[in-house]
Design an enzyme around this catalytic site. Structure first.
Site, PDB file in Angstrom:
ATOM      1  N   ARG A 138       0.822  -1.200   0.000  1.00 54.75           N
ATOM      2  CA  ARG A 138       0.000   0.000   0.000  1.00 54.75           C
ATOM      3  C   ARG A 138       0.859   1.254   0.000  1.00 54.75           C
ATOM      4  O   ARG A 138       0.573   2.217  -0.696  1.00 54.75           O
ATOM      5  CB  ARG A 138      -0.908  -0.026   1.238  1.00 54.75           C
ATOM      6  N   TYR A 139       1.856   1.268   0.842  1.00 50.47           N
ATOM      7  CA  TYR A 139       2.728   2.436   0.966  1.00 50.47           C
ATOM      8  C   TYR A 139       3.971   2.233   0.094  1.00 50.47           C
ATOM      9  O   TYR A 139       4.368   1.094  -0.166  1.00 50.47           O
ATOM     10  CB  TYR A 139       3.159   2.599   2.421  1.00 50.47           C
ATOM     11  N   ARG A 142       7.102   0.152   2.101  1.00 53.42           N
ATOM     12  CA  ARG A 142       6.943  -0.958   3.033  1.00 53.42           C
ATOM     13  C   ARG A 142       5.782  -1.855   2.611  1.00 53.42           C
ATOM     14  O   ARG A 142       4.816  -1.386   2.008  1.00 53.42           O
ATOM     15  CB  ARG A 142       6.759  -0.455   4.466  1.00 53.42           C
ATOM     16  N   CYS A 151      -4.308 -17.864  14.492  1.00 51.13           N
ATOM     17  CA  CYS A 151      -3.982 -17.072  15.679  1.00 51.13           C
ATOM     18  C   CYS A 151      -4.094 -17.998  16.887  1.00 51.13           C
ATOM     19  O   CYS A 151      -4.749 -19.044  16.813  1.00 51.13           O
ATOM     20  CB  CYS A 151      -4.974 -15.927  15.860  1.00 51.13           C
ATOM     21  N   CYS A 155      -9.790 -12.843  18.131  1.00 47.56           N
ATOM     22  CA  CYS A 155     -10.414 -11.672  18.758  1.00 47.56           C
ATOM     23  C   CYS A 155     -11.735 -11.411  18.062  1.00 47.56           C
ATOM     24  O   CYS A 155     -11.801 -11.409  16.833  1.00 47.56           O
ATOM     25  CB  CYS A 155      -9.527 -10.448  18.591  1.00 47.56           C
ATOM     26  N   CYS A 158     -11.870  -8.854  15.180  1.00 47.32           N
ATOM     27  CA  CYS A 158     -10.848  -9.039  14.129  1.00 47.32           C
ATOM     28  C   CYS A 158     -11.226  -8.363  12.813  1.00 47.32           C
ATOM     29  O   CYS A 158     -12.316  -8.556  12.290  1.00 47.32           O
ATOM     30  CB  CYS A 158     -10.629 -10.520  13.867  1.00 47.32           C
ATOM     31  N   ARG A 160      -9.391  -8.887  10.079  1.00 48.68           N
ATOM     32  CA  ARG A 160      -9.022  -9.812   8.998  1.00 48.68           C
ATOM     33  C   ARG A 160      -9.794 -11.117   9.109  1.00 48.68           C
ATOM     34  O   ARG A 160      -9.321 -12.177   8.724  1.00 48.68           O
ATOM     35  CB  ARG A 160      -7.508 -10.040   9.009  1.00 48.68           C
ATOM     36  N   ASP A 320     -12.236  -0.931  12.713  1.00 50.33           N
ATOM     37  CA  ASP A 320     -12.583  -0.917  11.280  1.00 50.33           C
ATOM     38  C   ASP A 320     -14.031  -1.353  11.053  1.00 50.33           C
ATOM     39  O   ASP A 320     -14.532  -2.222  11.759  1.00 50.33           O
ATOM     40  CB  ASP A 320     -11.672  -1.869  10.500  1.00 50.33           C
ATOM     41  N   ASP A 357      -8.006   3.652   9.651  1.00 50.26           N
ATOM     42  CA  ASP A 357      -7.513   3.051   8.418  1.00 50.26           C
ATOM     43  C   ASP A 357      -8.554   3.397   7.362  1.00 50.26           C
ATOM     44  O   ASP A 357      -9.696   2.930   7.437  1.00 50.26           O
ATOM     45  CB  ASP A 357      -7.341   1.535   8.594  1.00 50.26           C
ATOM     46  N   LYS A 364      -3.389   4.378   6.989  1.00 53.11           N
ATOM     47  CA  LYS A 364      -3.651   4.911   8.320  1.00 53.11           C
ATOM     48  C   LYS A 364      -3.639   6.434   8.315  1.00 53.11           C
ATOM     49  O   LYS A 364      -2.657   7.034   7.918  1.00 53.11           O
ATOM     50  CB  LYS A 364      -2.606   4.371   9.293  1.00 53.11           C
TER      51      LYS A 364
HETATM   52  C1  LIG Z   1      -0.315  -0.704   8.883  1.00 48.76           C
HETATM   53  C2  LIG Z   1       0.243  -1.067   7.591  1.00 48.76           C
HETATM   54  C3  LIG Z   1       1.605  -0.882   7.318  1.00 48.76           C
HETATM   55  C4  LIG Z   1       2.553  -0.273   8.321  1.00 48.76           C
HETATM   56  O1  LIG Z   1       2.213   1.056   8.581  1.00 48.76           O
HETATM   57  P1  LIG Z   1       3.075   1.941   9.607  1.00 48.76           P
HETATM   58  O2  LIG Z   1       2.306   3.209   9.747  1.00 48.76           O
HETATM   59  O3  LIG Z   1       4.414   2.139   8.953  1.00 48.76           O
HETATM   60  O4  LIG Z   1       3.195   1.167  10.872  1.00 48.76           O
HETATM   61  C5  LIG Z   1       2.056  -1.250   6.079  1.00 48.76           C
HETATM   62  N1  LIG Z   1       1.241  -1.769   5.147  1.00 48.76           N
HETATM   63  C6  LIG Z   1      -0.065  -1.939   5.367  1.00 48.76           C
HETATM   64  C7  LIG Z   1      -0.928  -2.491   4.285  1.00 48.76           C
HETATM   65  C8  LIG Z   1      -0.606  -1.603   6.608  1.00 48.76           C
HETATM   66  O5  LIG Z   1      -1.918  -1.787   6.824  1.00 48.76           O
END
Ligand SMILES: *Cc1c(COP(=O)(O)O)cnc(C)c1O
Length: 394
Positions: A138-139, A142, A151, A155, A158, A160, A320, A357, A364
């Site tokens: 997504r980002y 990362r 798990c 929870c 959850c 997911r 969520d 989110d 986020k």
């Molecule tokens: C939460 C998340 C991350 C990590 O986000 P940070 O703000 O860096 O902790 C990375 N990818 C996805 C898809 C996420 O939901």
């Protein structure tokens, strides 16, 4: 001039001073008839704990007095998120109090089968942003790797739930992560890999090590993170063997899902200490849950206790809009108010970031009190945590 923030603050002081509703202390496991003959070595064995998880209404009714709502929640088996409660977690449940925060996170109720109109199967659109099986990108820098569908405990809130559970369909083939690893390898911008799931710490040491070492071999990956709830739901899983294995792949950071101060037991502290001593920086992620941790004094107690076990509060998530969680969701104002009551009133290290989110895959988004009262050319009018006004000239 009347100042609404000050009155709010005065209200908080009273709230913070209020004693935490007295909750029954953790039971010794021998006090629970189902476990009274369990050998302490078995109790400390995480495989024993996993194997003896509570999976049915029958077993659960031997541990707690089920309410009608819980009975209804347990009757529905098809299409419901799996039920699994570790014997360890069961000792934290108040057997008499259906509002017990530990109990509500683990025991399904009838409301779980109610789906509100805006609720979704995959609220964060993770499946859409998946360039390879088990991977969410997504980002820019990362990725999120979903290492398992299992798990230690499921929870009830959850997000997911579309993926996780005790179903048999989980792919455990050797090549399961090949495409995901290839994708990370060919994507030089990825410097941070977050291993989550399910809970990656439910994997055996050798399985986890093979995954971690393969990611570690990729030169542009600067660090790894593991998202887990195991130190809270199954602290026995944190063994010397696991800690020593993870230590070899430093830097590894860890985000642990904590929601309530009752979760911070001596046993949990021991697990966190082992991780800290293996050089793993620990952060917490909490989900804001109605009637569980939606009061500022509860959250304050939680973050203070987290710092004492060397866990840095990282995020509070708005719950969520995933199907069947309406009964857990609070208004956004509740989360903002919690941050208002923390920032300035306590150690900066104790203040997490409250995030939503973005439904549909926005990532986020930080939400918080507004400290900028007005903004003009070169001039910011600000308020502090006490509501006092300050002007900053650029
Ligand atoms: C939460 C998340 C991350 C990590 O986000 P940070 O703000 O860096 O902790 C990375 N990818 C996805 C898809 C996420 O939901």
């Amino acid at each position: 001039m009347s100042n609404p923030t000050l009155t709010e603050n005065q209200k908080t002081q009273a709230e913070i001073a209020a004693p935490v509703r007295s909750t029954r202390r953790q039971r010794d496991y021998q006090q629970i008839s189902l476990y009274k003959d369990v050998n302490p070595l078995d109790w400390e064995d995480w495989h024993w704990q996993l194997k003896h998880r509570i999976r049915s209404k029958d077993e659960l009714s031997q541990i707690i007095k089920l309410t009608a709502e819980e009975e209804k929640g347990l009757e529905k088996d098809k299409g419901r998120l799996s039920l699994a409660i570790t014997p360890y977690w069961a000792t934290l449940i108040d057997p008499e109090d259906p509002t017990c925060p530990i109990r509500r996170q683990a025991v399904p109720v009838a409301a779980e089968s109610v789906v509100a109109p805006h609720e979704m199967v995959d609220p964060c659109a993770e499946d859409r942003d998946s360039p390879a099986p088990h991977l969410v990108h997504r980002y820019p820098d990362r990725v999120l790797l979903l290492a398992t569908d299992h798990c230690a405990m499921y929870c009830r809130h959850c997000t997911r739930r579309r993926l996780v559970g005790e179903h048999e369909k989980e792919d455990n083939s050797a090549g399961k992560f090949d495409a995901a690893i290839e994708y990370i390898k060919s994507n030089k911008k990825v410097r941070d890999v977050l291993i989550s799931g399910g809970d990656p710490l439910t994997l055996e040491d050798d399985v986890l090590e093979s995954l971690v070492s393969r990611i570690r071999e990729i030169s542009h990956v600067e660090f790894l993170r593991i998202g887990t709830r195991v130190p809270v739901t199954l602290p026995q899983r944190i063994t010397e063997g696991l800690a020593n294995m993870l230590k070899k792949y430093s830097p590894i950071w860890m985000s642990i899902h904590f929601n309530h101060p009752k979760e911070i037991t001596k046993r949990c502290k021991l697990a966190c200490d082992m991780l800290s001593e293996a050089g793993i920086p620990l952060g917490s992620q909490s989900v804001l849950l109605k009637g569980i941790n939606d009061r500022p004094y509860i959250m304050k107690k939680l973050v203070h206790e987290l710092l004492q076990i060397r866990v840095r509060p990282y995020y509070i998530y708005q719950c969520d809009p995933v199907r069947g969680t309406q009964h857990f969701r609070t208004p956004v104002a509740v989360g903002i108010n919690i941050i208002e009551k923390l920032r300035g009133h306590t150690s900066g290290y104790a203040v997490p970031t409250y995030v939503i989110d973005g439904p549909g895959g926005g990532g986020k988004i930080p939400i918080g009190p507004n400290y900028i009262l007005s903004q003009a050319k070169g001039k910011y009018v600000l308020r502090n945590y006490k509501g006092k006004i300050y002007t900053y000239l650029e």
